[in-house]
Design an enzyme around this catalytic site. Structure first.
Site, short mmCIF file in Angstrom:
data_model
loop_
_atom_site.label_atom_id
_atom_site.label_comp_id
_atom_site.label_asym_id
_atom_site.label_seq_id
_atom_site.Cartn_x
_atom_site.Cartn_y
_atom_site.Cartn_z
NE ARG A 147 41.98 30.55 48.80
CZ ARG A 147 41.44 31.68 48.56
NH1 ARG A 147 41.69 32.04 47.20
NH2 ARG A 147 41.09 32.49 49.12
CE1 TYR A 159 40.08 40.60 47.84
CE2 TYR A 159 41.02 38.70 47.44
CZ TYR A 159 40.05 39.68 47.15
OH TYR A 159 38.82 39.50 46.21
CG ASP A 210 44.51 33.25 45.45
OD1 ASP A 210 45.45 33.96 44.70
OD2 ASP A 210 43.21 33.39 45.40
CG HIS A 212 44.19 37.08 46.41
ND1 HIS A 212 43.32 36.68 45.58
CD2 HIS A 212 44.25 36.43 47.80
CE1 HIS A 212 42.37 35.77 46.60
NE2 HIS A 212 43.18 35.88 48.03
CD GLU A 236 43.88 31.28 42.67
OE1 GLU A 236 43.39 30.49 43.78
OE2 GLU A 236 42.94 32.07 42.30
CD GLU A 262 40.66 34.63 41.33
OE1 GLU A 262 40.55 33.67 41.56
OE2 GLU A 262 40.42 35.51 41.84
NE ARG A 283 41.88 29.88 40.53
CZ ARG A 283 40.80 29.57 41.11
NH1 ARG A 283 40.24 28.42 41.11
NH2 ARG A 283 40.24 30.36 41.68
CD GLU A 339 37.86 29.14 44.44
OE1 GLU A 339 37.84 29.42 43.32
OE2 GLU A 339 38.13 29.87 45.35
CD1 TRP A 402 42.75 44.97 42.33
CD2 TRP A 402 43.11 43.27 43.45
NE1 TRP A 402 42.03 44.91 43.30
CE2 TRP A 402 41.78 43.99 44.05
CE3 TRP A 402 43.30 42.01 43.89
CZ2 TRP A 402 40.87 43.54 45.10
CZ3 TRP A 402 42.14 41.42 45.14
CH2 TRP A 402 41.60 42.39 45.77
#
Ligand code: KDG
Ligand code: MG
Length: 402
Positions: A147, A159, A210, A212, A236, A262, A283, A339, A402
């Site tokens: 990743r 982040y 990712d 995020h 992601e 996630e 996830r 992961e 987020w």
């Protein structure tokens, strides 16, 4: 056989972990992970004030009934805190059940579908050149899937890209740190980053990224399209998982595979995404998705729609969760990738692990149960220390998603 007692162990060997230990009247105990980054004490309180008293006297082998007692039996369903508590109970009960039967957990989930599981590492660099170096370092350790995250020119705190790039820990001590973000700068930079990574390392390495949840559906669509030439294994959390319909736009216009969830905690978070085949990987991990009982059902549901798994496995989930995840990954047919970032050495003083990384894969030994143990004396040497995930603002000060 009856549950005789249970306790919550909160320990901070570098970061806070919440571990549930359930004892039975025949001397066997089980462990479950209940760690929820920044909300560790809240989950511990729910376990101690309600769940543990309600567990005493129940037969620990009745994993299905006990799961529904805490989920269906509760008027206030779902939510990250409740589900982390239920997850820990469920994991600990499966640990007990497989110890009673003297067999590793995967045998109770269908046996082995494979001997080892493909994992992806993290390469986090402060800028493009640093990131390239870090991809090289992970590749040299034997990882075949990586990743890639990088600091973005003009954004002070990207982040997850910490100043100390040896360990991944997005939470900071005390109350939340405020970070600033500019999506337009990120969108201009990300394709350049992946162009360089592919040019440097070729096509034989799996690359993941990712977002995020930082993009709107139209921004994420642009990103997914512009990353197409670099053949990502997955992109992601391109958008917030709350707005599931947003994934339709990305899906219609891009062939970049999508992973999401996630922060999900129930199969009901996935129904639109799975039945409309808007994603490629789920996830949600055992520690936040209702333990083994609920995640196995969620994975089987995804399997019917040809969707694979890629469970969350950051270092803010404990080794108990990782070991439970490996058992599930070994058993299910639609495993995709896992992961994996190694925990700090201090974590392994507290948790005695039974899994091993070799040549891009993780394997686990045949210890009955989940196979993990906890050294409570060591755990008590690392008391809880408050830490919080950051909050995000746009550069003009507006609170950001987020
Ligand atoms: O607590 C938040 C972390 O688990 C998260 O930042 C990790 O996004 C993450 C990932 O994909 O591992
Ligand atoms: Mg993530």
């Amino acid at each position: 056989m009856k549950i005789s007692d249970a306790k919550v162990i909160v320990s901070c060997p570098g970061r806070n972990f919440v571990t549930l230990k359930i004892f039975t009247d025949n001397g066997i105990y089980g462990l479950g992970d209940a760690t929820l980054n920044g909300m560790e004490k809240t989950v511990a309180t729910y376990l101690e004030s309600f769940c543990i008293p309600a567990l005493i006297g129940k037969d620990p082998r009745n994993t299905e009934d006990i799961w529904h007692y805490f989920y269906r039996g509760s008027y206030w369903k779902r939510g990250s805190v409740t589900m982390a508590a239920i997850s820990a109970i469920d994991m600990a009960l499966w640990d007990i059940k497989s110890k009673v039967l003297n067999t590793p957990l995967y045998n109770l989930l269908g046996g082995k579908s494979r001997e080892k599981i493909l994992v992806y590492a993290h390469a986090n660099g402060k800028d493009l050149d640093d990131t390239l170096e870090r991809v090289g370092l992970e590749k040299d350790k034997g990882f075949i899937a990586i990743r890639v995250q990088s600091g973005v020119p003009g954004i002070p705190d990207a982040y997850g890209v910490s100043k100390d790039t040896r360990f991944y820990e997005p939470a900071h001590k005390g109350l939340p740190q405020e970070e600033y973000w500019e999506t337009s700068k990120y969108l201009n930079f990300a394709p350049k980053l992946f162009e360089r990574v592919r040019k440097t390392f070729g096509e034989d390495i799996h690359l993941l990224h990712d977002v995020h949840h930082r993009c709107t559906p139209i921004e994420a669509t642009r990103l997914a399209k512009e990353l197409e030439p670099f053949h990502l294994f997955w992109l992601e959390d391109p958008v917030s998982g709350e707005l599931q319909e947003g994934l339709r736009l990305i899906r219609k216009q891009s062939s970049t595979p999508i992973a999401i969830g996630e922060v999900f905690n129930s199969v009901y978070d996935y129904t639109t995404l799975v039945t409309e085949q808007l994603i490629d990987y789920i996830r949600m991990p055992p520690v936040h998705g209702g333990g083994i009982t609920h995640l196995k059902k969620t994975a089987d549901f995804a399997s019917i729609y040809h969707i694979q798994t890629g469970f969350h496995g950051a270092t803010d989930l404990s080794p108990v969760n990782l070991a439970a995840t490996i058992h599930l990954n070994l058993a299910i047919n639609n495993f995709g990738i896992q992961e994996y970032m190694p925990h700090q050495d201090r974590v392994h003083e507290v948790f005695k692990i039974n899994y091993q990384f070799k040549d891009g894969y993780l394997c686990i030994d045949d210890t009955p149960g989940i196979g993990i143990d906890i050294d409570e004396e060591k755990a008590s040497e690392y008391p809880y220390s408050m830490a919080s995930l950051p909050v995000n603002r746009k550069t003009d000060g507006t609170m950001f998603y987020w």
